[in-house]
Design an enzyme around this catalytic site. Structure first.
Site, PDB file in Angstrom:
ATOM      1  N   GLY A 261     -44.103   1.830 -54.037  1.00  0.00           N
ATOM      2  CA  GLY A 261     -42.850   2.058 -53.794  1.00  0.00           C
ATOM      3  C   GLY A 261     -42.293   2.799 -55.008  1.00  0.00           C
TER       4      GLY A 261
ATOM      5  N   GLY B 174     -42.419  -2.101 -52.249  1.00  0.00           N
ATOM      6  CA  GLY B 174     -42.040  -3.212 -53.013  1.00  0.00           C
ATOM      7  C   GLY B 174     -40.717  -3.317 -53.819  1.00  0.00           C
TER       8      GLY B 174
ATOM      9  CG  ASP C  29     -52.965  -0.696 -52.971  1.00  0.00           C
ATOM     10  OD1 ASP C  29     -52.194   0.436 -52.773  1.00  0.00           O
ATOM     11  OD2 ASP C  29     -52.702  -1.227 -53.998  1.00  0.00           O
TER      12      ASP C  29
ATOM     13  CE  LYS D  93     -51.383  -0.474 -57.520  1.00  0.00           C
ATOM     14  NZ  LYS D  93     -51.243  -0.413 -56.111  1.00  0.00           N
TER      15      LYS D  93
END
Length: 291
Positions: free
Chosen positions: A25, A58, A189, A248
């Site tokens: 984001g 987000g 992700d 991540k």
């Protein structure tokens, strides 16, 4: 953004390959950077590379929730998606951000098509069961119900295959549904990883708000240009890779294990795009994860 003429000399070797590009984001908050990134994606598409974009949002969801007076709750960095949060996710992920990305691609000359995991059973999800989460600060365990958060059960890329074959750039919002039509918020992700595997992608990119894996999280100069699985697992054990970077990197390692050849973490918040630059010979931008 790299000059397209200069990029032609090495982009030819990627013709016919597929890249999945996940945008955090934070990336969409920088208008100049988004324009530069869109230009790079348009160049890749014109060069015969199939590009799929996956996005979250987000910060934008948090901002809209605050305007609406909704409480945002996160546990261990993961968003709890109650009824209000699901409505916000639908408006932001499936609405405003997706449209903004499509508009930026259009301005750059790329043919973007907006999708979510709900379209054509692209992503089938199941509701995440309540799980025990340990508070890192207090050391206590808490049973957490994440609400309308989905875990991926199946992926069907038939529609994406058709779009890529026709030269379009699919832009996928991280929403999904189950077979009963219940909607879920799915980690972007994870969506990007799953699509990269299903599409047999040559590269998965994670564009985020950090330059890559840092050996010293306080020192941008400690960037690790190339990281093998063995190195990453060691850094995780040592606590060097932690916090928001940990999930991540775990997604990156899972993508490699499932057949994606290379995964690259890039800073997507700059006013220039690093996407084409990362493909240049001897490029040292971001962190490239390999087996």
């Amino acid at each position: 953004m790299m000059d397209e003429t200069g990029a032609d000399s090495y982009l030819g070797q990627h013709k016919g390959k597929r890249f999945v590009v996940k945008l955090g984001g934070e990336v969409m908050l920088n208008a100049a950077g988004l324009r530069a990134l869109s230009a790079d994606i348009a160049t890749l598409a014109r060069s015969g590379v199939g590009v799929v974009i996956v996005h979250g949002g987000g910060p934008q969801a948090d901002a809209l929730a605050a305007k609406l007076g909704h409480r945002v709750r996160k546990v261990a960095g993961r968003r709890v998606t109650d009824d209000d949060a699901l409505e916000v996710a639908k408006m932001v992920y499936g609405g405003s951000i997706n449209l903004e990305l499509l508009a930026a691609l259009r301005a750059a000359g790329a043919q973007g098509v907006g999708l979510s995991g709900v379209d054509a059973t692209l992503i089938t999800a199941t509701r995440r069961m309540p799980v025990v989460v340990r508070d890192q600060h207090t050391g206590t365990d808490e049973m957490v119900d994440f609400g309308h958060v989905g875990d991926i059960a199946a992926v069907d890329v038939s529609l994406v295959d058709l779009l890529l074959g026709a030269g379009y750039v699919p832009v996928v919002a991280s929403l999904a549904a189950d077979d009963e039509g219940n909607l879920y918020n799915v980690n972007a992700d994870t969506v990007a990883q799953a699509l990269a595997v299903a599409l047999h992608a040559d590269r998965l990119y994670l564009l985020t708000n950090v330059p890559g894996i840092l050996l010293d999280p306080t020192d941008p100069g400690s960037l690790l240009p190339i990281c093998t699985r063995e190195q990453a697992e060691r850094l995780i054990r040592q606590g060097v890779i932690s916090g928001g970077m940990l999930p991540k990197v775990l997604n990156c390692l899972q993508a490699l294990a499932d057949g994606v050849r290379q995964v690259q973490i890039l800073d997507g918040t700059q006013e220039r795009s690093l996407l084409l630059e990362s493909l240049a010979p001897n490029a040292e931008v971001g962190t490239l994860l390999v087996e």
